[in-house]
Design a protein around this motif. Structure first.
Motif, PDB file in Angstrom:
ATOM      1  N   VAL A  54      48.130  31.095  75.976  1.00 14.82           N
ATOM      2  CA  VAL A  54      46.930  30.812  75.705  1.00 14.82           C
ATOM      3  C   VAL A  54      46.851  29.593  74.961  1.00 14.82           C
ATOM      4  CG1 VAL A  54      46.887  31.273  72.931  1.00 14.82           C
ATOM      5  CG2 VAL A  54      48.069  32.757  74.120  1.00 14.82           C
ATOM      6  N   LEU A  55      47.415  29.112  74.748  1.00 11.12           N
ATOM      7  CA  LEU A  55      46.824  27.559  73.959  1.00 11.12           C
ATOM      8  C   LEU A  55      45.845  26.461  76.116  1.00 11.12           C
ATOM      9  CD1 LEU A  55      46.834  25.050  72.636  1.00 11.12           C
ATOM     10  CD2 LEU A  55      48.216  23.774  74.072  1.00 11.12           C
ATOM     11  N   ARG A  56      45.808  26.940  76.380  1.00  8.64           N
ATOM     12  CA  ARG A  56      45.475  26.610  77.934  1.00  8.64           C
ATOM     13  C   ARG A  56      43.741  27.094  77.729  1.00  8.64           C
ATOM     14  NH1 ARG A  56      46.480  24.380  82.976  1.00  8.64           N
ATOM     15  NH2 ARG A  56      48.852  25.630  82.369  1.00  8.64           N
ATOM     16  N   GLN A  57      43.738  28.767  77.034  1.00 11.26           N
ATOM     17  CA  GLN A  57      42.176  29.486  76.794  1.00 11.26           C
ATOM     18  C   GLN A  57      42.146  28.812  75.529  1.00 11.26           C
ATOM     19  OE1 GLN A  57      44.011  33.582  76.967  1.00 11.26           O
ATOM     20  NE2 GLN A  57      43.503  34.036  78.903  1.00 11.26           N
ATOM     21  N   VAL A  58      42.585  28.577  74.510  1.00  7.53           N
ATOM     22  CA  VAL A  58      41.999  28.087  73.231  1.00  7.53           C
ATOM     23  C   VAL A  58      41.364  26.315  73.425  1.00  7.53           C
ATOM     24  CG1 VAL A  58      42.164  27.168  71.162  1.00  7.53           C
ATOM     25  CG2 VAL A  58      43.146  29.376  71.431  1.00  7.53           C
ATOM     26  N   ALA A  59      41.806  25.786  74.503  1.00 10.08           N
ATOM     27  CA  ALA A  59      41.146  24.558  74.359  1.00 10.08           C
ATOM     28  C   ALA A  59      40.286  24.247  75.085  1.00 10.08           C
ATOM     29  CB  ALA A  59      42.318  24.006  75.246  1.00 10.08           C
ATOM     30  N   ALA A  60      40.132  25.569  76.333  1.00 13.24           N
ATOM     31  CA  ALA A  60      38.886  25.422  77.066  1.00 13.24           C
ATOM     32  C   ALA A  60      37.600  25.660  76.578  1.00 13.24           C
ATOM     33  CB  ALA A  60      38.807  25.861  78.393  1.00 13.24           C
ATOM     34  N   ALA A  61      37.490  26.366  74.962  1.00 13.73           N
ATOM     35  CA  ALA A  61      36.601  26.700  74.894  1.00 13.73           C
ATOM     36  C   ALA A  61      35.747  26.099  74.396  1.00 13.73           C
ATOM     37  CB  ALA A  61      37.247  27.659  73.936  1.00 13.73           C
ATOM     38  N   THR A  62      34.588  26.805  74.677  1.00  6.40           N
ATOM     39  CA  THR A  62      32.877  26.246  73.868  1.00  6.40           C
ATOM     40  C   THR A  62      32.565  26.310  73.029  1.00  6.40           C
ATOM     41  OG1 THR A  62      31.800  27.471  75.839  1.00  6.40           O
ATOM     42  CG2 THR A  62      32.856  25.488  76.112  1.00  6.40           C
ATOM     43  N   LYS A  63      33.097  27.888  72.614  1.00  4.22           N
ATOM     44  CA  LYS A  63      32.058  28.545  71.371  1.00  4.22           C
ATOM     45  C   LYS A  63      33.529  28.879  70.046  1.00  4.22           C
ATOM     46  CE  LYS A  63      27.860  29.830  73.932  1.00  4.22           C
ATOM     47  NZ  LYS A  63      27.175  30.506  74.014  1.00  4.22           N
ATOM     48  N   ALA A  64      32.961  29.169  68.840  1.00  5.61           N
ATOM     49  CA  ALA A  64      34.019  29.848  68.182  1.00  5.61           C
ATOM     50  C   ALA A  64      34.150  31.222  69.181  1.00  5.61           C
ATOM     51  CB  ALA A  64      33.634  29.441  66.741  1.00  5.61           C
ATOM     52  N   GLU A  65      33.860  31.415  69.473  1.00  2.00           N
ATOM     53  CA  GLU A  65      33.522  33.962  69.792  1.00  2.00           C
ATOM     54  C   GLU A  65      34.441  33.303  70.745  1.00  2.00           C
ATOM     55  OE1 GLU A  65      30.975  31.671  69.566  1.00  2.00           O
ATOM     56  OE2 GLU A  65      30.134  32.583  67.133  1.00  2.00           O
ATOM     57  N   GLN A  66      34.204  32.263  71.404  1.00  4.00           N
ATOM     58  CA  GLN A  66      35.633  32.512  72.514  1.00  4.00           C
ATOM     59  C   GLN A  66      37.265  32.532  72.034  1.00  4.00           C
ATOM     60  OE1 GLN A  66      34.759  29.352  74.986  1.00  4.00           O
ATOM     61  NE2 GLN A  66      32.652  30.894  76.322  1.00  4.00           N
ATOM     62  N   ILE A  67      37.488  32.488  71.206  1.00  6.26           N
ATOM     63  CA  ILE A  67      39.316  31.646  70.623  1.00  6.26           C
ATOM     64  C   ILE A  67      39.210  33.224  69.283  1.00  6.26           C
ATOM     65  CG2 ILE A  67      39.095  29.381  71.081  1.00  6.26           C
ATOM     66  CD1 ILE A  67      38.886  28.935  67.420  1.00  6.26           C
ATOM     67  N   ARG A  68      38.530  33.766  69.279  1.00  8.18           N
ATOM     68  CA  ARG A  68      38.639  35.062  68.441  1.00  8.18           C
ATOM     69  C   ARG A  68      39.713  35.886  68.336  1.00  8.18           C
ATOM     70  NH1 ARG A  68      33.340  34.594  66.736  1.00  8.18           N
ATOM     71  NH2 ARG A  68      33.233  33.882  64.140  1.00  8.18           N
ATOM     72  N   ALA A  69      39.836  36.315  69.579  1.00  7.59           N
ATOM     73  CA  ALA A  69      41.308  36.986  70.739  1.00  7.59           C
ATOM     74  C   ALA A  69      42.077  35.986  70.661  1.00  7.59           C
ATOM     75  CB  ALA A  69      40.447  38.332  71.077  1.00  7.59           C
ATOM     76  N   LEU A  70      42.111  35.351  69.981  1.00  9.65           N
ATOM     77  CA  LEU A  70      42.671  34.413  70.429  1.00  9.65           C
ATOM     78  C   LEU A  70      44.380  33.777  69.688  1.00  9.65           C
ATOM     79  CD1 LEU A  70      42.007  32.050  73.492  1.00  9.65           C
ATOM     80  CD2 LEU A  70      43.571  34.859  73.944  1.00  9.65           C
ATOM     81  N   ILE A  71      43.570  33.848  68.694  1.00 12.46           N
ATOM     82  CA  ILE A  71      44.335  33.673  67.314  1.00 12.46           C
ATOM     83  C   ILE A  71      44.557  34.430  66.092  1.00 12.46           C
ATOM     84  CG2 ILE A  71      42.908  31.149  67.373  1.00 12.46           C
ATOM     85  CD1 ILE A  71      40.776  31.950  65.156  1.00 12.46           C
ATOM     86  N   ARG A  72      45.074  33.793  65.277  1.00  9.49           N
ATOM     87  CA  ARG A  72      46.224  34.306  63.585  1.00  9.49           C
ATOM     88  C   ARG A  72      44.990  34.543  62.942  1.00  9.49           C
ATOM     89  NH1 ARG A  72      50.857  32.465  60.194  1.00  9.49           N
ATOM     90  NH2 ARG A  72      51.048  34.985  59.251  1.00  9.49           N
ATOM     91  N   LYS A  73      44.391  35.624  62.003  1.00  3.62           N
ATOM     92  CA  LYS A  73      43.696  35.715  62.245  1.00  3.62           C
ATOM     93  C   LYS A  73      44.160  35.911  59.753  1.00  3.62           C
ATOM     94  CE  LYS A  73      40.580  37.237  64.495  1.00  3.62           C
ATOM     95  NZ  LYS A  73      41.429  37.407  65.935  1.00  3.62           N
ATOM     96  N   SER A  74      43.560  35.393  59.411  1.00  2.00           N
ATOM     97  CA  SER A  74      43.953  35.691  57.756  1.00  2.00           C
ATOM     98  C   SER A  74      42.479  35.234  57.321  1.00  2.00           C
ATOM     99  CB  SER A  74      44.576  33.718  57.650  1.00  2.00           C
ATOM    100  OG  SER A  74      43.835  32.749  57.383  1.00  2.00           O
ATOM    101  N   PRO A  75      42.348  35.753  56.072  1.00  2.00           N
ATOM    102  CA  PRO A  75      41.391  36.016  55.112  1.00  2.00           C
ATOM    103  C   PRO A  75      40.320  35.452  54.726  1.00  2.00           C
ATOM    104  CG  PRO A  75      43.203  36.689  53.840  1.00  2.00           C
ATOM    105  CD  PRO A  75      43.706  36.182  54.608  1.00  2.00           C
ATOM    106  N   ASP A  76      40.468  33.812  55.382  1.00  2.00           N
ATOM    107  CA  ASP A  76      39.745  32.401  55.104  1.00  2.00           C
ATOM    108  C   ASP A  76      39.439  32.392  56.899  1.00  2.00           C
ATOM    109  OD1 ASP A  76      39.936  32.882  52.285  1.00  2.00           O
ATOM    110  OD2 ASP A  76      41.372  31.347  52.741  1.00  2.00           O
ATOM    111  N   THR A  77      40.080  32.958  57.741  1.00  2.00           N
ATOM    112  CA  THR A  77      39.936  32.827  59.273  1.00  2.00           C
ATOM    113  C   THR A  77      38.199  32.829  59.213  1.00  2.00           C
ATOM    114  OG1 THR A  77      41.773  33.640  59.717  1.00  2.00           O
ATOM    115  CG2 THR A  77      40.023  33.539  61.077  1.00  2.00           C
TER     116      THR A  77
END
Length: 359
Positions: A153-176
């Motif tokens: 998961v961390l490898r994919q998040v670190a390779a992302a170039t846009k915020a949209e690319q990590i939405r499915a990989l991160i924990r959601k909160s009301p302020d995310t």
């Protein structure tokens, strides 16, 4: 002619004594020449005499003075091979009995549980009973696989170039979504994830929420600390905790301190720094830092308050049996002190949570 002063009677006595001495010498040495010439000795005869006169030591006497062989003890007695053989036999027997007893205990345990032995006889496998009700149970079932999933998961998040690319990989909160729009940026430097020896990981929990943390270095020499939680069967990155996000950055808060409390993710360490307006008798001092910045400020909490007791409990300052901890990650609320120059000094008004992962 008779000498003067000598009688004939005395002369006859001396001649008789001389004649008797000559007879005795002739009996003892019959072959001795009677002349007064020197006697010549035959060397061969002398050798024979010496050979006959040589005294040969008896074998029993030589045995007493024979030098000891190599390895023998002259003053003591060396243990024989037979005695050593008994020592080795007893040692081997004790080892065999020990392993036999261990094997019997393992076999009896397997028979009681109804499960076949999972290891060779004599090998003890220590199994830890896991509590299915514990928040850590999901991580403890297969910690190695959890670690591999976190690295992926961390490898994919670190390779992302846009915020949209990590939405499915991160924990959601009301302020995310708001925080992504405000704070997201590409990972500063690729994390080094291929060498397991360079990575540290462990499990922990806060207020009933379990998480895994993964710590290592980046390509630029910096460090990272990432947090992961499970939602169902999916492992997600807690991006807010990983980025140490709060209501403000520590560097911004140091430049523009506010009079109202601000929630922050920080690291607290004991500090000896006190002021006349904030004496040690009334306050406890802490150094406040974080990993993302080099800013340092100081926080004060009044002694005896619930916040003071909670922080000291995390640092184990009041425990006589446990060693004190040098630092602790917390989420607290800070506000500026009442001094005229309060740029780097804050009151800790509330202790929110241990560590940076929110429930």
């Amino acid at each position: 002619m008779i000498k003067k002063g000598a009688s004939r009677k005395g002369q006859r006595r001396r001649q008789a004594i001389a004649a008797a001495g000559a007879r005795d010498e002739e009996e003892i040495h019959p072959h001795r020449p009677k002349s007064d010439e020197p006697v010549r000795l035959d060397l061969a005869s002398v050798g024979i005499v010496k050979q006959i006169a040589r005294i040969e030591a008896k074998p029993e006497a030589l045995q007493e003075f024979r030098l000891p062989k190599h390895g023998e003890q002259v003053w003591g007695r060396q243990q024989t091979r037979r005695e050593y053989r008994w020592v080795w036999l007893f040692s081997a027997l004790a080892i065999v009995l020990m392993f036999t007893a261990i094997a019997m205990v393992n076999r009896r345990s397997d028979q009681d549980t109804g499960t076949p032995p999972a290891a060779l006889p004599g090998i003890v496998l220590l199994s830890e009973d896991l509590d299915e009700q514990s928040p850590l149970y999901a991580f403890q079932q297969n910690p190695y696989q959890m670690r591999l999933d976190a690295i992926k998961v961390l490898r994919q998040v670190a390779a992302a170039t846009k915020a949209e690319q990590i939405r499915a990989l991160i924990r959601k909160s009301p302020d995310t979504e708001t925080l992504l729009a405000k704070h997201w940026k590409p990972w500063p430097s690729p994390p080094l994830l291929d060498d397991p020896d360079q990575l540290q990981s462990d499990f922990d929990q806060t207020s009933g929420t379990a998480f895994l943390w993964l710590q290592g270095t980046q390509q630029d020499g910096g460090t990272f600390l990432a947090f992961f939680v499970r939602e169902g069967d999916t492992l997600l990155l807690d991006w807010e905790a990983t980025m140490e996000l709060g209501e403000a950055r520590l560097s911004s808060l140091a430049k523009l301190p506010t009079t109202h409390p601000v929630a922050m993710r920080v690291i607290l360490s004991p500090s000896p720094y006190y002021l006349p307006t904030l004496p040690e008798s009334d306050y406890e001092s802490y150094k406040i830092t974080n990993l993302a910045e080099e800013t340092i400020v100081w926080g004060y909490v009044r002694r005896g308050t619930p916040e003071h007791q909670q922080i000291n409990g995390l640092l184990q300052h009041d425990s006589p049996l446990l060693d004190a901890i040098s630092s602790v990650r917390v989420r607290v609320k800070l506000r500026r002190t009442d001094d005229v120059n309060s740029q780097n000094r804050f009151f800790i008004t509330e202790m929110l949570h241990k560590d940076w992962v929110m429930p």
